[in-house]
Design a protein around this motif. Sequence first.
Motif, short mmCIF file in Angstrom:
data_model
loop_
_atom_site.label_atom_id
_atom_site.label_comp_id
_atom_site.label_asym_id
_atom_site.label_seq_id
_atom_site.Cartn_x
_atom_site.Cartn_y
_atom_site.Cartn_z
N ILE B 152 0.53 -1.14 -0.54
CA ILE B 152 -0.02 0.31 0.01
C ILE B 152 0.89 1.07 -0.09
O ILE B 152 2.01 1.21 0.69
CB ILE B 152 -1.29 0.35 1.19
N ILE B 300 -4.35 1.63 8.19
CA ILE B 300 -4.68 1.05 7.09
C ILE B 300 -3.41 0.07 7.13
O ILE B 300 -4.16 -1.17 6.95
CB ILE B 300 -4.30 1.65 5.41
N GLN B 303 -5.53 -2.61 9.53
CA GLN B 303 -6.61 -3.00 8.60
C GLN B 303 -6.25 -4.20 7.57
O GLN B 303 -7.29 -4.99 7.26
CB GLN B 303 -7.77 -1.59 7.76
N CYS B 304 -5.46 -3.92 7.44
CA CYS B 304 -5.00 -5.28 5.97
C CYS B 304 -4.82 -6.01 6.69
O CYS B 304 -5.02 -7.75 6.33
CB CYS B 304 -3.62 -4.87 5.20
N VAL B 310 -8.16 -5.38 1.78
CA VAL B 310 -7.91 -2.89 2.13
C VAL B 310 -8.83 -2.62 0.97
O VAL B 310 -8.65 -3.19 -0.20
CB VAL B 310 -6.33 -2.36 1.99
N LYS B 313 -5.04 1.14 -2.33
CA LYS B 313 -3.99 0.82 -1.99
C LYS B 313 -3.13 2.06 -2.44
O LYS B 313 -1.71 2.22 -2.68
CB LYS B 313 -3.49 -0.07 -2.91
N TYR B 315 -2.73 6.59 -1.25
CA TYR B 315 -3.32 6.98 -1.17
C TYR B 315 -2.48 8.71 -0.86
O TYR B 315 -1.16 8.24 -1.21
CB TYR B 315 -3.26 6.86 0.61
#
Lengths: 331, 331
Positions: B152, B300, B303-304, B310, B313, B315
């Motif tokens: 990410i 993130i 979360q992953c 997610v 990927k 941001y």
Amino acid sequence: MATIKDVAKLAGVAVSTASIALNGDSKVTPSTRQKVLEAALRLNYQKNGFAMDLKRSQTRTIALILSDLSGPYYSELIRSVQEVTLSKGYDLIACSSVGGRDSTAVKFLREKRVDGAIVLAHNISDEDILDAARERFPIVVLDRVLQGEFIIQVLVDGMQGGYSAADYLIRKGHRSIAFISGPPNSYDNRQRYEGFRKALEEHGIAEMPKWNLSGGFQQEGGYQATKMLVMQGDLPSAVFYANDEMALGGLKAFAEAGIRVPEDVSVIGYDDIQLAEYTRPGLTTIRQPKYEAGALSAHILFQCVEKHTVDNKDYKLAVELVERGSCRAVN
Amino acid sequence: MATIKDVAKLAGVAVSTASIALNGDSKVTPSTRQKVLEAALRLNYQKNGFAMDLKRSQTRTIALILSDLSGPYYSELIRSVQEVTLSKGYDLIACSSVGGRDSTAVKFLREKRVDGAIVLAHNISDEDILDAARERFPIVVLDRVLQGEFIIQVLVDGMQGGYSAADYLIRKGHRSIAFISGPPNSYDNRQRYEGFRKALEEHGIAEMPKWNLSGGFQQEGGYQATKMLVMQGDLPSAVFYANDEMALGGLKAFAEAGIRVPEDVSVIGYDDIQLAEYTRPGLTTIRQPKYEAGALSAHILFQCVEKHTVDNKDYKLAVELVERGSCRAVN
DNA sequence: AACGATAATCGAAACGTTTCGAGAAATCGT
DNA sequence: ACGATTTCTCGAAACGTTTCGATTATCGTT
């Protein structure tokens, strides 16, 4: 995730052979090694670190435990520890003790996920350190006096520092000196104050309670304390801040009040943080041997990790006054 | 070292029971737990972290990998990552990538000693990251553009930042602007330069090769580069340093040369490190959303780690110019 | 008092390595 | 060409946990 078993199977060898080949031992035929390496590559094999640590029961890693990973103060310390660690072929991880007993740091200490630790974190209790340290797990403490069989202390002579600062001011002709202190439970703070007090006493200067304020080692605290000082009306001719961060706050407060440094009041700090060089005027301060402390700690720790013994468990480093522009001589 | 077996034996229970009791499960009679706990205390038992990790095959720990643990820049980032990590009940360790492929950082990545990682270390290759990331090992990269299934990216718009800085100077009337760059292999550096170049171009200002020097993102490098600039004799009216640390070095070099900032030359930095506020004059700079970047990355990542998925990927965060005193308008 | 249900404990099998002793194969000297 | 060495490979046993299915003890119900 492919394991070494898979690799061995694919390469058509025993697990033990695969292990040897993978670890670069020369006890294996080039052709076998070749096969194993190829299989590993094909399977994108990566060894499982835990299994290895478990079996080997050592990690070649040490931990540097700090109360606050993000503090500006620690930079040099970290750097020196890192250099030594690297040069010894060890790994270094830094972890923070934020969270107290539940912190990553204490967990690492308890569960021995490393081979040794260097601790500079006032929020870890003596007790936690005492019962983490043992035969194969030495701990170097940098911020406290603590006796224990596998504990080594590296101290910086705060008393000497406090004394030097005060003595310097006195020799410059100052007779009225304020002391802005850090948190009362800090060993360092107490030492510095002790030195300060001693210097005053030796020169027959009386301490003034109204000039002894607390700023909690924080910049904001130094700022507030200095404002108080100013409001009291009767300004001392010099102020000794127990650390640079508070002195920074003080500088700001004086500037806001239209009081010039060093013309109207002299200021001395403690620590010699990087910023001290960049203020205007430059901050006269006591330089802590941060680099040396780190390097020394790391060296002793390795000695202890490897030889299981250490000649001296008690080190003390000297400080040094750094003269910049924030103090002037009075007559 | 006492193991759980010893504890079990002393307490007169099975190993499994001891394990359950020790882990605070409620599936055990208070009296048995009592016995086990007592035995553990008597033996000074501490669980072996590796054995546990191996069995559980997860660590509830993430790594924050930085190229330089001691850099002032990272403070805020570390803090925000730490806060999120703590609030999620995970552990955080920071490690440095000094040493390249042999560094602790790469080793951790390879051997999966953690559940996920946040990487901000230009000296780790894309390749190393690519083949470390996998299903149960997501990686957030903060300093590069990198596509991968379990990767990410969180980017800060360096081009916008470079552009803003240059545009600001130009609008203040500057026409001769030097650029002191970081290491050429740094993605961030390239982006900032790109923005700088674009602003100049849009305003029809020619770039001068002699005013483009490298300082390697280090303070010392900025100092040297600035000295070169001064020695060249033909000073630009403004200097854009690709990070604040170099700008600090520059400020020092200018001061030593008797060149006043901002009267004689304007200076703008990049990053808004803490120090920037305390130099005299205060350093005008581009504020990176370090806190936000860290918090976002950590969120993130968790979360992953937990959901194995997610939604986005990719941001990108914006920067902001912080005006202090180091730039003046020219006519 | 006997029965089933629930709760507490147990034993054994993993987790993925490394390492050790033993066996097999290759090498050597005579 | 044969036994003595050396070199390589193998299988199995650790390392210290957790976890799962099985077993036993405990309890309330009828």
